[in-house]
Design a protein around this motif. Structure first.
Motif, short mmCIF file in Angstrom:
data_model
loop_
_atom_site.label_atom_id
_atom_site.label_comp_id
_atom_site.label_asym_id
_atom_site.label_seq_id
_atom_site.Cartn_x
_atom_site.Cartn_y
_atom_site.Cartn_z
N TYR A 1 202.14 -47.34 -3.79
CA TYR A 1 201.41 -48.50 -3.28
C TYR A 1 200.22 -48.83 -4.19
CZ TYR A 1 199.01 -51.71 -0.15
OH TYR A 1 198.40 -52.83 0.37
N ILE A 2 199.45 -47.80 -4.55
CA ILE A 2 198.30 -48.03 -5.42
C ILE A 2 198.74 -48.54 -6.79
CG2 ILE A 2 196.36 -46.93 -6.61
CD1 ILE A 2 196.09 -45.06 -4.20
N ASN A 3 199.81 -47.96 -7.33
CA ASN A 3 200.29 -48.39 -8.65
C ASN A 3 200.66 -49.87 -8.66
OD1 ASN A 3 200.01 -45.78 -9.59
ND2 ASN A 3 202.17 -45.26 -9.37
N ALA A 4 201.12 -50.37 -7.51
CA ALA A 4 201.54 -51.77 -7.43
C ALA A 4 200.39 -52.72 -7.16
CB ALA A 4 202.60 -51.92 -6.34
N HIS A 5 199.24 -52.19 -6.69
CA HIS A 5 198.16 -53.07 -6.23
C HIS A 5 196.77 -52.71 -6.77
CE1 HIS A 5 200.88 -54.92 -3.30
NE2 HIS A 5 201.29 -53.70 -2.97
N TYR A 6 196.66 -51.76 -7.70
CA TYR A 6 195.33 -51.22 -8.01
C TYR A 6 194.37 -52.22 -8.65
CZ TYR A 6 196.93 -50.44 -12.87
OH TYR A 6 197.40 -50.60 -14.14
N ASP B 1 194.01 -50.80 4.02
CA ASP B 1 195.21 -51.53 3.58
C ASP B 1 196.37 -50.56 3.35
OD1 ASP B 1 193.87 -54.03 3.49
OD2 ASP B 1 193.01 -53.49 1.54
N ILE B 2 196.06 -49.42 2.71
CA ILE B 2 197.09 -48.42 2.45
C ILE B 2 197.60 -47.83 3.76
CG2 ILE B 2 197.59 -46.23 1.28
CD1 ILE B 2 195.33 -46.90 -0.67
N GLU C 1 197.58 -49.15 6.74
CA GLU C 1 198.38 -50.12 7.49
C GLU C 1 199.76 -50.28 6.87
OE1 GLU C 1 198.24 -54.85 8.84
OE2 GLU C 1 196.51 -53.91 7.86
N ALA C 2 199.81 -50.32 5.54
CA ALA C 2 201.10 -50.50 4.86
C ALA C 2 202.03 -49.33 5.08
CB ALA C 2 200.87 -50.72 3.36
N LEU C 3 201.47 -48.11 5.17
CA LEU C 3 202.30 -46.91 5.30
C LEU C 3 202.39 -46.39 6.73
CD1 LEU C 3 201.24 -44.96 2.07
CD2 LEU C 3 203.02 -46.69 2.37
N SER C 4 201.64 -47.00 7.64
CA SER C 4 201.67 -46.61 9.06
C SER C 4 201.20 -45.18 9.29
CB SER C 4 203.08 -46.81 9.64
OG SER C 4 203.49 -48.16 9.54
N PHE C 5 200.13 -44.79 8.60
CA PHE C 5 199.47 -43.51 8.82
C PHE C 5 197.97 -43.75 8.98
CE2 PHE C 5 203.35 -41.96 6.79
CZ PHE C 5 203.65 -40.84 7.55
N SER C 6 197.27 -42.80 9.58
CA SER C 6 195.82 -42.95 9.74
C SER C 6 195.11 -42.69 8.42
CB SER C 6 195.29 -41.97 10.79
OG SER C 6 195.36 -40.64 10.31
N TYR D 1 192.28 -35.16 -5.84
CA TYR D 1 191.30 -36.23 -5.69
C TYR D 1 191.77 -37.22 -4.63
CZ TYR D 1 194.38 -37.58 -9.61
OH TYR D 1 195.46 -37.78 -10.43
N SER D 2 190.86 -38.08 -4.20
CA SER D 2 191.15 -39.00 -3.10
C SER D 2 191.96 -40.19 -3.58
CB SER D 2 189.83 -39.49 -2.50
OG SER D 2 189.18 -40.38 -3.41
N PRO D 3 192.56 -40.95 -2.65
CA PRO D 3 193.26 -42.17 -3.04
C PRO D 3 192.37 -43.15 -3.79
CG PRO D 3 193.86 -41.57 -0.80
CD PRO D 3 192.75 -40.66 -1.21
N VAL D 4 191.12 -43.28 -3.37
CA VAL D 4 190.19 -44.19 -4.06
C VAL D 4 189.93 -43.70 -5.48
CG1 VAL D 4 187.84 -45.09 -4.10
CG2 VAL D 4 189.10 -45.02 -1.95
#
Length: 290
Positions: free
Chosen positions: A185-190, A198-199, A201-206, A220-223
């Motif tokens: 997801y990040i690779n497609a939208h970074y 946003d992540i 909601e897109a993946l349906s996880f908290s 490291y974190s997603p950010v």
């Protein structure tokens, strides 16, 4: 047939030989300047570690890198090489185009499921010597440029004939699968204005679950991963173009140039313009890094 005894005609389709685009050397012992997550859509790379130790992250795999190891990068794969110490890992880096190997897509050096790091063993000495010869040549001189191409092809041929003896453990755990989905997801939208929600909601996880899982796998974190992708693209643009820093900042997702430069320096260890100057001063060949 013994792989090492194959002829060039058997290795390269229709005698369409690879083209060496550029060569450079990361000097061991320099202040560490990271080249974080990035990819290339028109070339592949081959690296030879001549000193030091590090980590090679490619796609969803991580490899230990030591002196004498060859590092393989296929076109389109996201990758980074990290030093294990506060000083630069010593590597020679070669960018190639027009690579057409049997059974592989164009500009792929190895199968996607093959180990991306292999020890060069007894071939290390000659690979290191060939590398130094290339870096001593003048790419602007037609005769020396032609010799560079021949030496580069020799290095590539030697590398692709080395057996895949390294073993890479892989896991298909739920944590790894979720981490892959977050990366995708990040690779497609970074370069866009994306946030953790946003992540989630897109993946349906908290958000807490995604953050904890991703960091447990990657360190490291997603950010932070998104920042590494943005800075990696910024480095590519600095290397391959003369775009001003302001435009590069906007291209990778930052409206505030000062904030971009602060992030860049914190991660890479130098300012964007200093990075461009240092890289180009060591470059042999073209600036094409796309």
């Amino acid at each position: 047939m013994d792989q090492s005894k194959k002829s060039w005609r058997e290795i390269f389709h229709d005698l369409s030989y690879p083209r060496l685009l550029y060569a450079n050397r990361q000097d061991y012992g320099d202040t560490k300047h990271e080249r974080p997550m990035h990819g290339h859509e028109s070339l592949c790379e081959l690296l030879l570690c001549y000193h030091g130790t590090g980590i090679y992250n490619v796609n969803d795999d991580s490899y230990e890198v030591n002196e004498g190891d060859l590092i393989y990068y296929n076109v389109g794969e996201r990758h980074e090489v990290l030093s294990k110490t506060d000083t630069e890992i010593g590597t020679y880096c070669y960018g190639f185009s027009s690579v057409k190997l049997p059974g592989l897509r164009e500009n792929a050096l190895i199968p996607a499921d093959s180990p991306h790091v292999r020890p060069s063993g007894s071939r290390f000495a000659i690979l290191k010597e060939l590398s130094e010869w290339i870096l001593d040549l003048d790419a602007s001189d037609p005769v020396q440029s032609s010799l560079m191409q021949s030496l580069g092809t020799s290095i590539l041929l030697t590398a692709v004939l080395i057996p895949a003896t390294a073993v890479q453990s892989r896991t298909t755990s739920a944590a790894m699968e979720l981490t892959k989905r977050v990366k995708d997801y990040i690779n497609a939208h970074y370069t866009e204005d994306i946030r953790l929600d946003d992540i989630a909601e897109a993946l349906s996880f908290s958000i807490p679950y995604i953050s904890h899982t991703f960091k447990s796998v990657t360190g490291y974190s997603p950010v932070q991963y998104m920042i590494r992708c943005r800075i990696g693209l910024a480095e590519t643009l600095l290397i391959s173009s003369d775009l001003p820093v302001t435009q590069i900042a906007m291209t990778v997702g930052y409206d505030n140039t000062n904030h971009f430069q602060t992030l860049f320096k914190n991660l890479v260890g130098t300012t964007p313009l200093q990075y461009r100057k240092k890289y180009l001063s060591a470059l042999h060949g073209q600036r094409d890094q796309l």
